[in-house]
Design a protein around this motif. Structure first.
Motif, mmCIF file in Angstrom:
data_model
loop_
_atom_site.group_PDB
_atom_site.id
_atom_site.type_symbol
_atom_site.label_atom_id
_atom_site.label_comp_id
_atom_site.label_asym_id
_atom_site.label_seq_id
_atom_site.Cartn_x
_atom_site.Cartn_y
_atom_site.Cartn_z
ATOM 1 N N MET A 45 44.772 46.272 35.792
ATOM 2 C CA MET A 45 43.397 45.824 36.028
ATOM 3 C C MET A 45 43.088 44.597 35.181
ATOM 4 S SD MET A 45 40.433 46.256 37.482
ATOM 5 C CE MET A 45 38.806 45.606 37.192
ATOM 6 N N SER A 46 43.354 44.727 33.874
ATOM 7 C CA SER A 46 43.021 43.614 32.989
ATOM 8 C C SER A 46 43.961 42.430 33.242
ATOM 9 C CB SER A 46 43.101 44.056 31.522
ATOM 10 O OG SER A 46 44.449 44.331 31.216
ATOM 11 N N LYS A 47 45.234 42.739 33.588
ATOM 12 C CA LYS A 47 46.171 41.656 33.910
ATOM 13 C C LYS A 47 45.667 40.863 35.106
ATOM 14 C CE LYS A 47 50.851 42.431 32.304
ATOM 15 N NZ LYS A 47 52.118 43.091 32.586
ATOM 16 N N LEU A 48 45.172 41.612 36.066
ATOM 17 C CA LEU A 48 44.658 40.985 37.268
ATOM 18 C C LEU A 48 43.450 40.112 36.948
ATOM 19 C CD1 LEU A 48 46.083 41.837 39.944
ATOM 20 C CD2 LEU A 48 43.878 42.793 40.632
ATOM 21 N N PHE A 49 42.644 40.668 36.032
ATOM 22 C CA PHE A 49 41.421 39.970 35.648
ATOM 23 C C PHE A 49 41.741 38.595 35.061
ATOM 24 C CE2 PHE A 49 38.242 39.060 32.320
ATOM 25 C CZ PHE A 49 37.109 38.977 33.116
ATOM 26 N N PHE A 50 42.778 38.539 34.188
ATOM 27 C CA PHE A 50 43.118 37.274 33.559
ATOM 28 C C PHE A 50 43.888 36.335 34.477
ATOM 29 C CE2 PHE A 50 42.122 39.529 29.587
ATOM 30 C CZ PHE A 50 41.254 38.577 29.061
ATOM 31 N N LYS A 51 44.379 36.908 35.619
ATOM 32 C CA LYS A 51 45.065 36.022 36.561
ATOM 33 C C LYS A 51 44.102 35.342 37.523
ATOM 34 C CE LYS A 51 49.835 37.316 36.460
ATOM 35 N NZ LYS A 51 50.749 38.405 36.813
ATOM 36 N N ASN A 52 42.905 35.890 37.549
ATOM 37 C CA ASN A 52 41.866 35.259 38.361
ATOM 38 C C ASN A 52 41.713 33.799 37.919
ATOM 39 O OD1 ASN A 52 39.381 34.287 39.276
ATOM 40 N ND2 ASN A 52 38.493 36.350 39.319
ATOM 41 N N PRO A 53 41.876 32.831 38.826
ATOM 42 C CA PRO A 53 41.879 31.410 38.409
ATOM 43 C C PRO A 53 40.609 30.979 37.689
ATOM 44 C CG PRO A 53 41.854 31.639 40.810
ATOM 45 C CD PRO A 53 42.132 32.998 40.263
ATOM 46 N N ILE A 54 39.478 31.559 38.088
ATOM 47 C CA ILE A 54 38.220 31.157 37.437
ATOM 48 C C ILE A 54 38.237 31.609 35.979
ATOM 49 C CG2 ILE A 54 35.715 31.442 37.453
ATOM 50 C CD1 ILE A 54 35.971 31.888 40.507
ATOM 51 N N VAL A 55 38.652 32.879 35.768
ATOM 52 C CA VAL A 55 38.687 33.415 34.408
ATOM 53 C C VAL A 55 39.693 32.621 33.571
ATOM 54 C CG1 VAL A 55 39.223 35.441 33.012
ATOM 55 C CG2 VAL A 55 38.034 35.695 35.197
ATOM 56 N N LYS A 56 40.854 32.345 34.177
ATOM 57 C CA LYS A 56 41.889 31.615 33.464
ATOM 58 C C LYS A 56 41.364 30.250 33.006
ATOM 59 C CE LYS A 56 46.678 30.406 34.144
ATOM 60 N NZ LYS A 56 47.674 30.105 35.156
ATOM 61 N N HIS A 57 40.685 29.574 33.916
ATOM 62 C CA HIS A 57 40.142 28.258 33.598
ATOM 63 C C HIS A 57 39.103 28.356 32.482
ATOM 64 C CE1 HIS A 57 39.139 24.092 34.235
ATOM 65 N NE2 HIS A 57 37.856 24.402 34.362
ATOM 66 N N ALA A 58 38.255 29.392 32.587
ATOM 67 C CA ALA A 58 37.201 29.565 31.586
ATOM 68 C C ALA A 58 37.808 29.800 30.208
ATOM 69 C CB ALA A 58 36.286 30.726 31.973
ATOM 70 N N VAL A 59 38.845 30.646 30.152
ATOM 71 C CA VAL A 59 39.470 30.953 28.863
ATOM 72 C C VAL A 59 40.125 29.700 28.286
ATOM 73 C CG1 VAL A 59 41.324 32.250 27.741
ATOM 74 C CG2 VAL A 59 39.804 33.390 29.373
ATOM 75 N N GLN A 60 40.850 28.983 29.144
ATOM 76 C CA GLN A 60 41.492 27.745 28.669
ATOM 77 C C GLN A 60 40.465 26.755 28.129
ATOM 78 O OE1 GLN A 60 43.713 26.345 32.012
ATOM 79 N NE2 GLN A 60 45.591 27.423 31.419
ATOM 80 N N THR A 61 39.369 26.617 28.859
ATOM 81 C CA THR A 61 38.320 25.686 28.447
ATOM 82 C C THR A 61 37.747 26.081 27.095
ATOM 83 O OG1 THR A 61 37.812 25.509 30.781
ATOM 84 C CG2 THR A 61 36.237 24.556 29.270
ATOM 85 N N ALA A 62 37.466 27.383 26.978
ATOM 86 C CA ALA A 62 36.888 27.871 25.720
ATOM 87 C C ALA A 62 37.856 27.644 24.566
ATOM 88 C CB ALA A 62 36.546 29.351 25.850
ATOM 89 N N LEU A 63 39.131 27.900 24.821
ATOM 90 C CA LEU A 63 40.121 27.733 23.751
ATOM 91 C C LEU A 63 40.246 26.262 23.333
ATOM 92 C CD1 LEU A 63 42.963 30.242 24.713
ATOM 93 C CD2 LEU A 63 41.299 30.390 22.841
ATOM 94 N N SER A 64 40.197 25.370 24.335
ATOM 95 C CA SER A 64 40.339 23.964 23.940
ATOM 96 C C SER A 64 39.126 23.500 23.151
ATOM 97 C CB SER A 64 40.595 23.078 25.161
ATOM 98 O OG SER A 64 39.452 22.984 25.953
ATOM 99 N N LEU A 65 37.935 23.984 23.521
ATOM 100 C CA LEU A 65 36.729 23.642 22.746
ATOM 101 C C LEU A 65 36.872 24.156 21.317
ATOM 102 C CD1 LEU A 65 34.003 22.270 22.898
ATOM 103 C CD2 LEU A 65 33.008 24.401 23.694
ATOM 104 N N LEU A 66 37.387 25.383 21.221
ATOM 105 C CA LEU A 66 37.594 25.993 19.899
ATOM 106 C C LEU A 66 38.576 25.157 19.079
ATOM 107 C CD1 LEU A 66 36.767 28.618 18.391
ATOM 108 C CD2 LEU A 66 38.981 29.543 19.067
ATOM 109 N N ALA A 67 39.647 24.689 19.750
ATOM 110 C CA ALA A 67 40.642 23.896 19.035
ATOM 111 C C ALA A 67 40.026 22.613 18.495
ATOM 112 C CB ALA A 67 41.816 23.572 19.964
#
Lengths: 222, 228
Positions: free
Chosen positions: A1-23
């Motif tokens: 379930m959670s694996k699927l959740f993180f494979k969702n392209p929208i979620v993936k993009h959101a996480v990447q974006t947040a991480l780059s802002l954090l960096a």
């Protein structure tokens, strides 16, 4: 379930974006911390130097043998000094005997905004010197109270309430002894009044101001 | 290749000058230019921030998702301005006293963000740095001219306050343009800044119109200039 959740392209993009802002925030913070650290000492030194240079203008070096910046008295908010906030007075001593006090005062009745003053008073009540710390008076008109724009402020040198009776502490236009420039009377009027009141404060609180013998900051009892 | 650089320089200094064409960053333009020295100092600080922020954003532009580009740009600019603010405070303390509150304001000067967004986010690092620098110098020229105009008309001097930047020895370089001048208050006050900027914009437009008239009038009097 959670694996699927993180494979969702929208979620993936959101996480990447947040991480780059954090960096970026992390790198920025590191850089600021480093620069703050290496500039802290020079900034403190130059602020101290600027303060001492200002003190030297109104109380020449050689008139005291203590560290002016460390020998201070806290003065509570006081109407006579025009201070709405507690202020710090610097005490000059020779052989641990008080020879002069540097007071901060504020004139609220200038032409535009507050006029902040620094006043050095010798033990006998005479003024060693006065300088304007900050003002918003009209450039080219009322700003001659500032040493950068004229010598007017030196009129206060060696004045005292003993030498000049209170009624004379006014600009010439009002019947006093202090010169002023035509077209800008409100400004010098406010400064003369503030210096007089500060001098009176000094006379009234002399005993307390002078009784402080230590080189530590102490509270002035009111 | 050199054409790109030539265009960048021309855009920054003349065609797209931030001070008199794009009219971005008016707040410091109007507030600081009471003297030539103030104008030049803030202009150079801004140019430095613009070159640095363009240079910082350009190499990493591919990793900045478009949704968060504005916060990232602001973060970069704010960090760089703080670094410059602290450095000036530490190593040129008297200058910091004069420019004090205006240096942090470089962060909100929209010309900085505008160049990062419209140039550095799309171009390679070297042209980006050049663009930031040239736009900054273009702004510095306007600030210097406006400051000099206001200082001469307002106080009759030029370069007063130079000693604050280079120490007391620089005092001898202060020029008294009009001796025994009693000052013209309007030039020193904020309205003088608006009037002065208006004169500068009018002057630039006049030069441009004259140039356009010279190139197009003799051959095709009715056709608009080629550049449009």
């Amino acid at each position: 379930m959670s694996k699927l959740f993180f494979k969702n392209p929208i979620v993936k993009h959101a996480v990447q974006t947040a991480l780059s802002l954090l960096a970026f925030a992390f790198v920025g913070t590191l850089m600021l911390a480093y620069v703050f650290d290496i500039t802290r000492a020079p900034i403190e030194a130059s602020e101290k130097e600027a303060r001492l240079a200002l003190f030297a203008q109104i109380l020449p070096k050689g008139n005291y043998d203590n560290d002016l910046l460390k020998t201070t008295v806290q003065i509570p908010a006081n109407a006579q000094l025009g201070n709405l906030q507690p202020s710090t007075a610097n005490v000059a001593k020779i052989n641990n005997k008080t020879v002069a006090v540097i007071l901060e005062a504020i004139a609220h009745d200038g032409y535009s905004g507050d006029i902040k003053l620094l006043i050095a008073l010798r033990a006998d009540g005479t003024i060693s010197g006065v300088r304007v710390l900050a003002h918003k008076e009209t450039p080219g008109l009322g700003d001659y109270i500032d040493i950068a724009h004229g010598d007017w402020i030196k009129l206060f040198n060696n004045e005292s309430v003993h030498k000049t009776p209170e009624a004379q502490w006014q600009v010439k236009k009002d019947g006093g002894k202090f010169d002023y420039m035509v077209g800008a009377t409100i400004t010098p009027r406010a400064v003369v009044k503030a210096v007089l009141k500060a001098t009176q404060f000094f006379e009234a609180n002399k005993a307390t101001l002078f009784s402080i013998q230590t080189t530590q900051a102490e509270k002035l009892a009111q | 290749m050199s054409n790109i650089y030539k265009e960048i320089v021309e855009n920054g200094l003349w065609k797209q000058n931030p001070g008199v064409v794009q009219l971005l960053g008016l707040c410091p333009t109007l507030a600081v230019t009471t003297t030539a020295v103030n104008g030049i100092s803030l202009g150079l600080a801004t140019a430095l921030v613009m070159a640095a922020s363009n240079g910082a954003v350009s190499p990493v532009r591919k990793w900045i998702a478009s949704e968060i580009r504005v916060p990232v740009f602001i973060l970069v600019i704010a960090a760089l301005v703080t670094v410059i603010d602290l450095s000036i405070n530490a190593f040129a303390h008297p200058l910091h006293k004069v420019l004090g509150i205006f240096i942090p304001l470089i962060v909100v000067n929209c010309i900085v963000l505008a160049r990062v967004e419209s140039f550095a986010a799309k171009n390679a690092p070297v042209p980006s740095i050049l663009d930031g620098l040239m736009m900054g110098i273009g702004l510095t020229l306007v600030l210097a001219l406006l400051g000099a105009m206001r200082e001469i008309f307002g106080r009759g001097t030029l370069f007063s306050g130079l000693d604050l930047v280079f120490g007391p020895a620089a005092k001898q370089f202060i020029l008294t343009v009009i001796p025994d001048y009693h000052g013209f208050l309007l030039a020193v006050l904020p309205p003088g800044a608006f009037l002065g900027l208006g004169i500068l914009i009018a002057g630039r437009n006049w030069l441009e119109l004259r140039k356009a008239a010279k190139t197009s009038a003799p051959t095709h009097p009715l056709k608009p200039a080629l550049s449009h």
